[in-house]
Design a protein around this motif. Structure first.
Motif, PDB file in Angstrom:
ATOM      1  N   THR A   4       0.829  -1.201   0.000  1.00 51.32           N
ATOM      2  CA  THR A   4       0.000   0.000   0.000  1.00 51.32           C
ATOM      3  C   THR A   4       0.868   1.259   0.000  1.00 51.32           C
ATOM      4  OG1 THR A   4      -1.620  -1.246   1.280  1.00 51.32           O
ATOM      5  CG2 THR A   4      -1.920   1.121   1.161  1.00 51.32           C
ATOM      6  N   VAL A   5       1.913   1.255   0.827  1.00 50.70           N
ATOM      7  CA  VAL A   5       2.818   2.411   0.859  1.00 50.70           C
ATOM      8  C   VAL A   5       3.494   2.574  -0.496  1.00 50.70           C
ATOM      9  CG1 VAL A   5       4.777   3.479   2.020  1.00 50.70           C
ATOM     10  CG2 VAL A   5       3.229   1.973   3.290  1.00 50.70           C
ATOM     11  N   LYS A   6       3.956   1.450  -1.029  1.00 44.81           N
ATOM     12  CA  LYS A   6       4.616   1.478  -2.336  1.00 44.81           C
ATOM     13  C   LYS A   6       3.731   2.152  -3.383  1.00 44.81           C
ATOM     14  CE  LYS A   6       8.073  -0.277  -4.983  1.00 44.81           C
ATOM     15  NZ  LYS A   6       7.601   0.329  -6.205  1.00 44.81           N
ATOM     16  N   LYS A   7       2.451   1.800  -3.353  1.00 43.27           N
ATOM     17  CA  LYS A   7       1.535   2.350  -4.346  1.00 43.27           C
ATOM     18  C   LYS A   7       1.427   3.871  -4.200  1.00 43.27           C
ATOM     19  CE  LYS A   7      -2.794   1.103  -6.551  1.00 43.27           C
ATOM     20  NZ  LYS A   7      -3.898   0.130  -6.557  1.00 43.27           N
ATOM     21  N   ALA A   8       1.384   4.328  -2.962  1.00 35.94           N
ATOM     22  CA  ALA A   8       1.310   5.773  -2.720  1.00 35.94           C
ATOM     23  C   ALA A   8       2.582   6.448  -3.213  1.00 35.94           C
ATOM     24  CB  ALA A   8       1.102   6.039  -1.234  1.00 35.94           C
ATOM     25  N   TRP A   9       3.738   5.882  -2.903  1.00 38.83           N
ATOM     26  CA  TRP A   9       5.028   6.433  -3.328  1.00 38.83           C
ATOM     27  C   TRP A   9       5.096   6.512  -4.869  1.00 38.83           C
ATOM     28  CZ3 TRP A   9       4.761   7.240   1.355  1.00 38.83           C
ATOM     29  CH2 TRP A   9       5.823   7.565   2.183  1.00 38.83           C
ATOM     30  N   GLU A  10       4.621   5.448  -5.514  1.00 44.04           N
ATOM     31  CA  GLU A  10       4.629   5.426  -6.983  1.00 44.04           C
ATOM     32  C   GLU A  10       3.796   6.564  -7.555  1.00 44.04           C
ATOM     33  OE1 GLU A  10       3.188   1.560  -7.958  1.00 44.04           O
ATOM     34  OE2 GLU A  10       5.150   0.604  -7.838  1.00 44.04           O
ATOM     35  N   GLU A  11       2.635   6.766  -6.955  1.00 43.03           N
ATOM     36  CA  GLU A  11       1.768   7.841  -7.428  1.00 43.03           C
ATOM     37  C   GLU A  11       2.443   9.198  -7.214  1.00 43.03           C
ATOM     38  OE1 GLU A  11      -0.820   7.286  -9.063  1.00 43.03           O
ATOM     39  OE2 GLU A  11      -1.721   9.278  -9.210  1.00 43.03           O
ATOM     40  N   LEU A  12       3.129   9.345  -6.094  1.00 43.84           N
ATOM     41  CA  LEU A  12       3.833  10.602  -5.811  1.00 43.84           C
ATOM     42  C   LEU A  12       4.944  10.838  -6.839  1.00 43.84           C
ATOM     43  CD1 LEU A  12       4.069  10.334  -1.919  1.00 43.84           C
ATOM     44  CD2 LEU A  12       2.919  12.159  -3.186  1.00 43.84           C
TER      45      LEU A  12
END
Lengths: 123, 123, 123, 123
Positions: free
Chosen positions: C52-60
């Motif tokens: 989940t964190v990874k997905k947020a970082w990717e979007e950022l």
DNA sequence: GTGGTCTAGACCACC
DNA sequence: GTGGTCTAGACCACG
């Protein structure tokens, strides 16, 4: 004979009719051998389909509240006062058992249930 | 969590499920934040469609009995004991009003009704 | 860097993270080249999945708020104050257009809308 | 009654339908007791599944915008003009609170927000 | 793995 | 004809 239809009720119309007519019979408001109006007349007055009235009449005959004379009409069955009470209790108990099961299932105690009924029975 | 399906009942399956699960919640048999089994699991156990279970779950969420976390599951809503009683009474009164209307329509007096309930409430 | 997760929100967790971190960047609360904590650390602290964190970082990263140096970590992108304002307006306007469309669709006039916003903007 | 489906939108189809029909009702474009077209007809015209339409209709009924008469169709609920405004505000405020939270989170001040809304509200 | 959405197609009750 | 319910099976977003 009085019938009032509620279109907003979740009950099917034919059942509303059945309940109201059977209630009037067991209460003695309709005398034995009273001739019910033709289904087409009832349908027109209530602005519903003939089929719906037919279905209610069929249910009434099936449960022994009325009898049909082909070509002449439908008539209130001859019930002794005692039979009327019996039939009413049949209707009541049939439903009551299910209802009580539901309320018990929700953990409602007998006193709680009676208290609520007193409150909502009204006049 | 216990659910028993009756295929002979006239009630839709999803409603049977709703009634049984909501009953267990208002009775406090399911603790708050308890994770309900996945809908697919319930569907398999009851041998019904996933969608039927989902419909029941939706109604439960809609009425505030459970909450959903997508990807994690569905959980029993945190209800104070007082709220539980309130929700139970909501369910009861909603039905009770209709039932009483029916019995009154058949000419049943309040004492007669209470007498019958005492008799059939059983244990 | 502050992140607060709401499990009851209908927004996906990764989006909540994205919104909060991007907000802190455009507001200048996180300086350029600031090294974000490792995703595993964030995941542990928030008690959520690394994915989940990874997905947020990717979007950022995709939206140009951070950049990645493989093996070293993720860093806040160097944005001039003017660029920060631009990026913020990008986020705002993108959403604002849809929102206004919705409110107009409901027949809300501009004065009515502004009145409601004043009321609910709060402090 | 007009419904336009966007397949590129991120909103589920049933929600798009709900929003558009409810909007037309609160704006008074659909009169009380207006009979909505049968779900099968709507489904064909929009080239979507009957079930998707049904889900939208269910949500509409659930929120009090329409009522159903089984075997006859679904009809626009009779709402007083005041009730229409109330229902509209329900829909608006429900969304507005979340939106404002988002804009505040990005550091947008009230005057800035209002300024942007004036600019993009258009005609 | 979870739930969310959508599909096509079926049978039923009601009118 | 109408809506109500149920089914099997699919794809997606989320974690």
């Amino acid at each position: 004979m009085n019938i009032i239809i509620s279109n907003t009720s979740d009950k099917p119309i034919y059942q509303q009719i059945f309940e109201q007519v059977s209630a009037q019979i067991v209460k003695g408001e309709l005398e034995r051998d009273f001739c019910l109006p033709p289904i087409r007349t009832v349908a027109k007055q209530l602005r519903i389909s003939v089929i719906t009235v037919k279905k209610a009449w069929e249910e009434l005959e099936h449960r022994g509240f009325i009898y049909t004379m082909v070509g002449k009409g439908c008539f209130v069955a001859p019930l002794l006062p005692g039979e009327r009470a019996t039939k009413r209790d049949e209707l009541v108990v049939e439903k009551l058992k299910k209802d009580i099961e539901y309320y018990k299932g929700l953990g409602l105690t007998l006193p709680e249930l009676i208290e609520l009924i007193r409150r909502y029975y009204g006049s």
